[in-house]
Design a protein around this motif. Sequence first.
Motif, mmCIF file in Angstrom:
data_model
loop_
_atom_site.group_PDB
_atom_site.id
_atom_site.type_symbol
_atom_site.label_atom_id
_atom_site.label_comp_id
_atom_site.label_asym_id
_atom_site.label_seq_id
_atom_site.Cartn_x
_atom_site.Cartn_y
_atom_site.Cartn_z
ATOM 1 N N ILE A 89 -2.120 14.605 3.176
ATOM 2 C CA ILE A 89 -3.083 13.933 3.844
ATOM 3 C C ILE A 89 -2.764 12.364 3.572
ATOM 4 O O ILE A 89 -2.781 11.274 4.536
ATOM 5 N N GLY A 90 -2.520 12.046 1.752
ATOM 6 C CA GLY A 90 -1.939 10.687 1.310
ATOM 7 C C GLY A 90 -0.959 10.503 2.009
ATOM 8 O O GLY A 90 -1.740 9.135 2.451
ATOM 9 N N GLY A 95 -0.492 5.302 5.552
ATOM 10 C CA GLY A 95 0.247 4.326 7.108
ATOM 11 C C GLY A 95 -1.046 3.220 8.286
ATOM 12 O O GLY A 95 -0.289 2.632 8.613
ATOM 13 N N LEU A 96 -1.978 4.173 7.680
ATOM 14 C CA LEU A 96 -3.166 3.303 8.380
ATOM 15 C C LEU A 96 -3.663 2.124 8.265
ATOM 16 O O LEU A 96 -4.313 1.200 8.824
ATOM 17 N N PRO A 97 -3.375 1.381 7.308
ATOM 18 C CA PRO A 97 -3.284 -0.551 7.257
ATOM 19 C C PRO A 97 -2.229 -1.266 7.593
ATOM 20 O O PRO A 97 -2.650 -1.636 8.519
ATOM 21 N N ILE A 98 -1.209 -0.340 7.036
ATOM 22 C CA ILE A 98 -0.159 -0.411 8.881
ATOM 23 C C ILE A 98 -0.207 -0.617 9.622
ATOM 24 O O ILE A 98 0.137 -1.425 11.105
ATOM 25 N N LEU A 99 -0.992 0.501 10.372
ATOM 26 C CA LEU A 99 -0.902 0.775 11.939
ATOM 27 C C LEU A 99 -2.040 -0.536 12.243
ATOM 28 O O LEU A 99 -2.035 -0.600 13.385
ATOM 29 N N GLY A 282 -3.152 13.045 -4.519
ATOM 30 C CA GLY A 282 -2.953 12.630 -2.907
ATOM 31 C C GLY A 282 -3.435 11.277 -2.851
ATOM 32 O O GLY A 282 -2.873 10.511 -2.302
ATOM 33 N N MET A 283 -2.886 10.351 -4.011
ATOM 34 C CA MET A 283 -3.858 8.831 -4.027
ATOM 35 C C MET A 283 -2.478 7.995 -4.031
ATOM 36 O O MET A 283 -1.759 7.088 -3.484
ATOM 37 N N LEU A 284 -1.908 9.238 -4.840
ATOM 38 C CA LEU A 284 -0.569 8.751 -5.008
ATOM 39 C C LEU A 284 0.440 8.495 -3.832
ATOM 40 O O LEU A 284 1.329 7.596 -4.017
ATOM 41 N N CYS A 285 0.568 9.400 -3.037
ATOM 42 C CA CYS A 285 1.283 9.627 -1.873
ATOM 43 C C CYS A 285 0.992 8.485 -0.602
ATOM 44 O O CYS A 285 1.744 7.803 0.039
ATOM 45 N N ALA A 287 -0.076 5.942 -1.736
ATOM 46 C CA ALA A 287 0.543 4.309 -2.197
ATOM 47 C C ALA A 287 2.148 4.544 -1.702
ATOM 48 O O ALA A 287 2.148 3.102 -1.889
ATOM 49 N N LEU A 288 2.798 5.670 -1.970
ATOM 50 C CA LEU A 288 3.456 5.216 -1.769
ATOM 51 C C LEU A 288 4.134 5.211 -0.156
ATOM 52 O O LEU A 288 4.961 4.400 0.336
ATOM 53 N N THR A 289 3.398 5.972 0.764
ATOM 54 C CA THR A 289 3.635 5.513 1.701
ATOM 55 C C THR A 289 3.109 3.863 2.400
ATOM 56 O O THR A 289 3.919 3.073 3.588
ATOM 57 N N PHE A 290 2.083 3.731 1.734
ATOM 58 C CA PHE A 290 1.867 2.434 2.476
ATOM 59 C C PHE A 290 2.940 1.598 1.815
ATOM 60 O O PHE A 290 3.357 0.418 2.533
ATOM 61 N N ALA A 291 3.551 1.089 0.714
ATOM 62 C CA ALA A 291 4.033 0.582 0.082
ATOM 63 C C ALA A 291 5.689 1.047 0.611
ATOM 64 O O ALA A 291 6.627 -0.285 1.570
ATOM 65 N N LEU A 292 5.864 2.287 1.648
ATOM 66 C CA LEU A 292 7.391 2.122 2.055
ATOM 67 C C LEU A 292 7.587 1.749 3.957
ATOM 68 O O LEU A 292 8.101 1.300 4.134
ATOM 69 N N GLY A 293 5.758 1.880 4.457
ATOM 70 C CA GLY A 293 5.361 1.247 4.846
ATOM 71 C C GLY A 293 5.484 -0.357 4.952
ATOM 72 O O GLY A 293 6.080 -1.735 6.170
ATOM 73 N N ARG A 294 5.347 -1.271 3.841
ATOM 74 C CA ARG A 294 5.337 -2.664 3.515
ATOM 75 C C ARG A 294 7.377 -3.363 3.664
ATOM 76 O O ARG A 294 7.695 -4.090 4.009
ATOM 77 N N THR A 295 7.493 -2.331 3.232
ATOM 78 C CA THR A 295 9.290 -2.561 3.143
ATOM 79 C C THR A 295 9.667 -2.155 4.766
ATOM 80 O O THR A 295 10.609 -4.052 4.581
ATOM 81 N N GLU A 296 9.536 -1.509 5.741
ATOM 82 C CA GLU A 296 9.772 -2.144 7.140
ATOM 83 C C GLU A 296 9.293 -3.546 7.581
ATOM 84 O O GLU A 296 10.112 -4.044 8.431
ATOM 85 N N ASP A 297 7.999 -3.260 7.076
ATOM 86 C CA ASP A 297 6.908 -4.882 7.755
ATOM 87 C C ASP A 297 8.304 -6.702 7.013
ATOM 88 O O ASP A 297 8.263 -6.822 6.968
ATOM 89 N N THR A 298 8.751 -5.688 5.811
ATOM 90 C CA THR A 298 9.222 -7.066 5.018
ATOM 91 C C THR A 298 10.983 -7.340 6.174
ATOM 92 O O THR A 298 10.935 -8.808 5.517
#
Length: 304
Positions: A89-90, A95-99, A282-285, A287-298
């Motif tokens: 779920i985390g 990914g919601l902020p990126i979406l 869940g919080m770490l997961c 953060a992981l998805t958010f960070a991976l999503g940011r790599t795509e934005d970068t």
Amino acid sequence: MQYIWMIVKGMIIGITNVIPGVSGGTMAVSFGIYDDIIHAVTHVKNEFKQSSKVLGPLAIGALIGIAGFSYFIELLLDQYTLATAIAFIGLILGGLPILWTSFQKSKLQEKQSLNFIHVILFLIFFGIVAWMSFADKGGNGAQSISLSLGNVLALFIVGVASAAAMVVPGVSGSLLMLILGFYYAVIYTINQFTGALSSFDMDTLIPFGTLLAAYAVGMLVGIVLISKAIDYFFQNKPTYTYASILGLVVASPIAILTNTTALADLQSGRSIWYYLLSIIIGMLCFALTFALGRTEDTADAIED
């Protein structure tokens, strides 16, 4: 490094296919690469080199994830269901902020504000996933199927539907087959075919090979048709597409909780430390998805 990150994302997408109620499309959305994958699939013939850069690393990662972590994830789901469910779920919610950012960018590009249609589409697609989570599942165990024209057509249609579910984020293909009542029939067909193949039993191989081929062709047709449809909506109605996907993704945690024993695990009287650790994971997961999503934005920003 971009290829390495794509392989990592592919691994996590592959692992999610083992989790009941989770679709690989959901994780692709959370990582911010869903529209890239759809474009790569639909333009693989005309843009083979560029499509290969997207699909190749993802396919490698997905195979590693499925082959290397399936047993491990199934063990975690059995022994630590709540923690595992919260972890996924985390991963999804991260990914919601990126979406949401993509949704806002598409609104600016179309010079459009949030309107009633966006809200309705969000609620409709949220409701679809929620309904599938609680719907009665067809079939309660082993189910046989024989070769006939009706069954060939049925498996073709089920293949189209399950492939569509795999492409559409938030919808689990296996869950849809359960609702349609063909999950155990497909599993039976696969088992009969592989068993006959290993023993070269042609009397069994031919009929079940025909049934499995009908299902496989249906899946291929479903992937191509739905990918083309989604690519069309991304190109022509991006804000409405993102609003619909937001509804699917936000409802995904419901599917995870209702299709695992996570709620029973919550009431099992475990140590408080187990529940706290589950929240931390869940919080770490997230953060992981958010960070991976940011790599795509970068990466997109660098290309631009």
